[in-house]
Motif scaffolding. Structure first.
Motif, short mmCIF file in Angstrom:
data_model
loop_
_atom_site.label_atom_id
_atom_site.label_comp_id
_atom_site.label_asym_id
_atom_site.label_seq_id
_atom_site.Cartn_x
_atom_site.Cartn_y
_atom_site.Cartn_z
N MET A 154 0.85 -1.19 0.00
CA MET A 154 0.00 0.00 0.00
C MET A 154 0.89 1.25 0.00
SD MET A 154 -2.89 1.12 2.78
CE MET A 154 -3.74 2.68 2.63
N THR A 155 0.62 2.16 -0.92
CA THR A 155 1.41 3.38 -1.02
C THR A 155 0.86 4.45 -0.09
OG1 THR A 155 1.89 2.89 -3.34
CG2 THR A 155 2.25 5.15 -2.60
N SER A 156 1.75 5.06 0.70
CA SER A 156 1.33 6.11 1.62
C SER A 156 1.11 7.40 0.87
CB SER A 156 2.39 6.32 2.71
OG SER A 156 2.58 5.16 3.47
N ALA A 157 0.21 8.22 1.41
CA ALA A 157 0.01 9.56 0.86
C ALA A 157 1.28 10.38 1.06
CB ALA A 157 -1.17 10.22 1.54
N ILE A 158 1.53 11.29 0.13
CA ILE A 158 2.68 12.18 0.23
C ILE A 158 2.19 13.56 0.67
CG2 ILE A 158 4.56 13.31 -1.01
CD1 ILE A 158 4.62 10.91 -2.89
N ALA A 159 2.70 14.03 1.78
CA ALA A 159 2.31 15.35 2.29
C ALA A 159 2.93 16.45 1.43
CB ALA A 159 2.75 15.51 3.73
N HIS A 160 2.14 17.46 1.12
CA HIS A 160 2.60 18.62 0.35
C HIS A 160 2.29 19.91 1.10
CE1 HIS A 160 2.53 15.68 -2.91
NE2 HIS A 160 3.13 16.54 -3.70
N ILE A 161 3.24 20.82 1.09
CA ILE A 161 2.95 22.18 1.52
C ILE A 161 2.29 22.87 0.34
CG2 ILE A 161 3.86 24.34 2.43
CD1 ILE A 161 6.36 22.83 3.33
N ASN A 162 0.98 23.07 0.41
CA ASN A 162 0.25 23.67 -0.70
C ASN A 162 0.38 25.19 -0.74
OD1 ASN A 162 -2.39 21.34 0.03
ND2 ASN A 162 -0.76 21.09 -1.46
N ARG A 163 0.38 25.81 0.43
CA ARG A 163 0.44 27.26 0.53
C ARG A 163 1.24 27.67 1.76
NH1 ARG A 163 -3.73 30.64 -1.74
NH2 ARG A 163 -5.04 29.49 -3.21
N ILE A 164 1.87 28.84 1.68
CA ILE A 164 2.53 29.44 2.84
C ILE A 164 2.19 30.93 2.85
CG2 ILE A 164 4.70 29.96 4.02
CD1 ILE A 164 5.94 27.57 2.59
N GLY A 165 1.75 31.41 4.01
CA GLY A 165 1.55 32.84 4.21
C GLY A 165 2.52 33.34 5.25
N THR A 166 3.07 34.52 5.05
CA THR A 166 4.05 35.08 5.99
C THR A 166 3.63 36.47 6.44
OG1 THR A 166 5.42 36.02 4.23
CG2 THR A 166 5.93 33.77 4.94
N ALA A 167 4.11 36.85 7.61
CA ALA A 167 3.77 38.18 8.15
C ALA A 167 4.86 38.65 9.10
CB ALA A 167 2.42 38.13 8.89
N ASN A 168 5.02 39.96 9.15
CA ASN A 168 5.92 40.62 10.10
C ASN A 168 5.16 41.71 10.84
OD1 ASN A 168 8.00 40.08 7.52
ND2 ASN A 168 8.84 39.58 9.52
N PRO A 169 5.61 42.08 12.03
CA PRO A 169 5.03 43.25 12.71
C PRO A 169 5.29 44.52 11.90
CG PRO A 169 6.32 41.91 14.22
CD PRO A 169 6.63 41.42 12.84
N PRO A 170 4.66 45.63 12.27
CA PRO A 170 4.69 46.82 11.40
C PRO A 170 5.93 47.69 11.46
CG PRO A 170 3.29 47.22 13.32
CD PRO A 170 3.69 45.78 13.38
N PHE A 171 6.77 47.53 12.50
CA PHE A 171 7.82 48.53 12.70
C PHE A 171 9.21 47.99 12.40
CE2 PHE A 171 4.43 49.69 15.81
CZ PHE A 171 3.96 50.79 15.10
N ALA A 172 9.96 48.73 11.58
CA ALA A 172 11.34 48.39 11.25
C ALA A 172 12.25 48.85 12.39
CB ALA A 172 11.74 49.08 9.95
N VAL A 173 13.13 47.95 12.86
CA VAL A 173 13.90 48.26 14.07
C VAL A 173 15.41 48.07 13.92
CG1 VAL A 173 11.97 47.73 15.61
CG2 VAL A 173 13.59 45.91 14.99
N HIS A 174 15.86 47.56 12.79
CA HIS A 174 17.28 47.20 12.70
C HIS A 174 18.19 48.41 12.86
CE1 HIS A 174 20.71 44.73 11.66
NE2 HIS A 174 21.07 45.62 10.74
N ASP A 175 17.92 49.47 12.12
CA ASP A 175 18.77 50.67 12.19
C ASP A 175 18.75 51.27 13.58
OD1 ASP A 175 20.35 52.88 10.90
OD2 ASP A 175 18.60 54.02 11.55
N ALA A 176 17.57 51.32 14.21
CA ALA A 176 17.47 51.88 15.56
C ALA A 176 18.29 51.05 16.55
CB ALA A 176 16.01 51.94 16.00
N PHE A 177 18.26 49.72 16.40
CA PHE A 177 19.04 48.85 17.29
C PHE A 177 20.53 49.13 17.13
CE2 PHE A 177 21.54 45.04 18.03
CZ PHE A 177 21.11 44.64 19.29
N VAL A 178 20.99 49.23 15.90
CA VAL A 178 22.42 49.48 15.66
C VAL A 178 22.84 50.82 16.26
CG1 VAL A 178 24.16 49.89 13.87
CG2 VAL A 178 22.51 48.02 13.60
N ARG A 179 22.01 51.85 16.09
CA ARG A 179 22.33 53.16 16.63
C ARG A 179 22.29 53.14 18.16
NH1 ARG A 179 18.78 56.82 15.75
NH2 ARG A 179 17.15 55.59 14.72
N PHE A 180 21.34 52.42 18.74
CA PHE A 180 21.23 52.32 20.19
C PHE A 180 22.48 51.68 20.78
CE2 PHE A 180 20.29 49.83 23.98
CZ PHE A 180 19.71 50.79 24.81
#
Length: 362
Positions: free
Chosen positions: A1-27
């Motif tokens: 018996m052949t097993s089903a193969i799992a597939h990632i059909n879709r991926i959604g991504t999200a980030n918070p609204p505020f950019a912080v990298h430059d502020a961290f470096v300056r801090f």
């Protein structure tokens, strides 16, 4: 018996609204009193391969030049306790999870989700984030829930492995996988340059993936984990009175390069490469733990510079988002034009390497 193969059909991504990298470096640059340490930090920041990281904390520069955030979470007085940081996680983690789920661009409440897997290592709440997702996204209250906790950067691999086994055993299953981290709520006040350089890497992000037996997207083939001997203390993640304290040893990149070079030359099917040569792998999805980690993978396996472009692009645009990072890389692959067989790799606590083989289908 052949097993089903799992597939990632879709991926959604999200980030918070505020950019912080430059502020961290300056801090940090303003906080470092020693000129030599300051120059070294600024040079390493410029070479980090990171242009941006995101947070729910909005940076602000006060009239006297002090860099903080609009809420004063990291203010001029005592910095927040672990309890205060967890309160922020409880407020913001569900918001970010729902944003990632919305980015799937499907009616998740009507999608017939049978299983929910949630991975996160940057916060605790009870009722848990899994229950908040069920209620807020309108899922069936009887959905089977699993939480993958405190596994860090390779938690996405473990989460997808669970989804893989669920679909193999129950081909009609529809699995929602959510990986979410709020790394920036654990910024530590420190004068230690190594700690500051480690904190330079991390940002916040979340990903949601739909995994089913429908043959579309990324087919999950098999999974394998190995532990690099003698590295248990190389990466640690400890709960302290003022947040979760991350330690990244300076030896990590070298140990990764050594381990991968040995794996590529072993000549049998028991390693991460399963007996294949690096040249046999068309697609590489490597967790973007940092520029030096990606350099170590590239050099250890003798890969061409373009092989890790998806990983370097995610690092550049978002930083290291711990468990969510690998999903961002796979998302870029899904939306791109490439196809073929690939290998996903992630390194983390232990020090362990988690992997899976996949096929990107069009």
């Amino acid at each position: 018996m052949t097993s089903a193969i799992a597939h990632i059909n879709r991926i959604g991504t999200a980030n918070p609204p505020f950019a912080v990298h430059d502020a961290f470096v300056r801090f940090v640059s303003a906080e470092l009193a020693d000129a030599r340490s300051r120059r070294l930090f600024e040079r390493m920041a410029a070479r980090s391969g990171i242009a941006q990281r995101y947070s729910f904390l909005e940076p602000v520069t006060l009239a006297d030049g002090t860099i903080t955030d609009t809420a004063g979470f990291y203010g001029t007085g005592a910095w927040p306790s672990t309890g205060q940081r967890m309160a922020l996680y409880e407020r913001d983690a569900p918001r970010l999870a729902f944003a990632a789920i919305e980015a799937l661009e499907i009616d998740i409440a009507a999608a017939g989700i049978t299983h929910l897997i949630v991975a996160s290592c940057t916060g605790f709440m009870a009722p848990g984030l899994d229950q908040a997702i069920v209620a807020g996204a309108g899922l069936d209250p009887g959905v089977e829930r699993t939480v993958v906790g405190f596994m860090g950067c390779y938690a996405a691999v473990n989460s997808l492995r669970l989804a893989h086994h669920i679909v193999r055993s129950t081909p009609e299953a529809r699995v929602l996988v959510v990986t979410l981290e709020l790394c920036t709520i654990h910024f530590q006040r420190s004068g230690d340059l190594a700690n500051l350089l480690a904190m330079l890497l991390f940002g916040d992000g979340a990903a949601a993936a739909l995994v089913t037996a429908r043959p579309e997207g990324i087919a999950l083939r098999d999974f394998r984990a190995v532990t690099i001997p003698g590295t248990a203390d190389a990466i640690t993640w400890s709960i302290r009175d003022q947040g979760f304290d991350m330690h990244l040893g300076g030896e990590v990149p070298a140990r990764i390069a050594e381990a991968l070079a040995a794996d590529a030359s072993r000549g049998d099917d028991r390693g991460l490469l399963r007996g294949a040569s690096p040249g046999d792998v068309a697609l590489w999805a490597v967790h973007a733990g940092g520029r030096t980690v990606l350099d170590a993978v590239e050099h250890g396996l003798g890969l061409p510079a373009e092989a890790l472009l998806p990983s370097r692009t995610v690092l550049h645009d978002h930083g290291n988002m711990s468990s969510a990072t690998l999903m961002f890389i796979l998302s870029r692959m899904l939306s791109g034009s490439g196809e073929g067989d690939g290998l996903a790799l992630a390194f983390g606590l232990g020090m362990a390497a988690e992997s899976f083989r996949f096929t990107l289908e069009r």
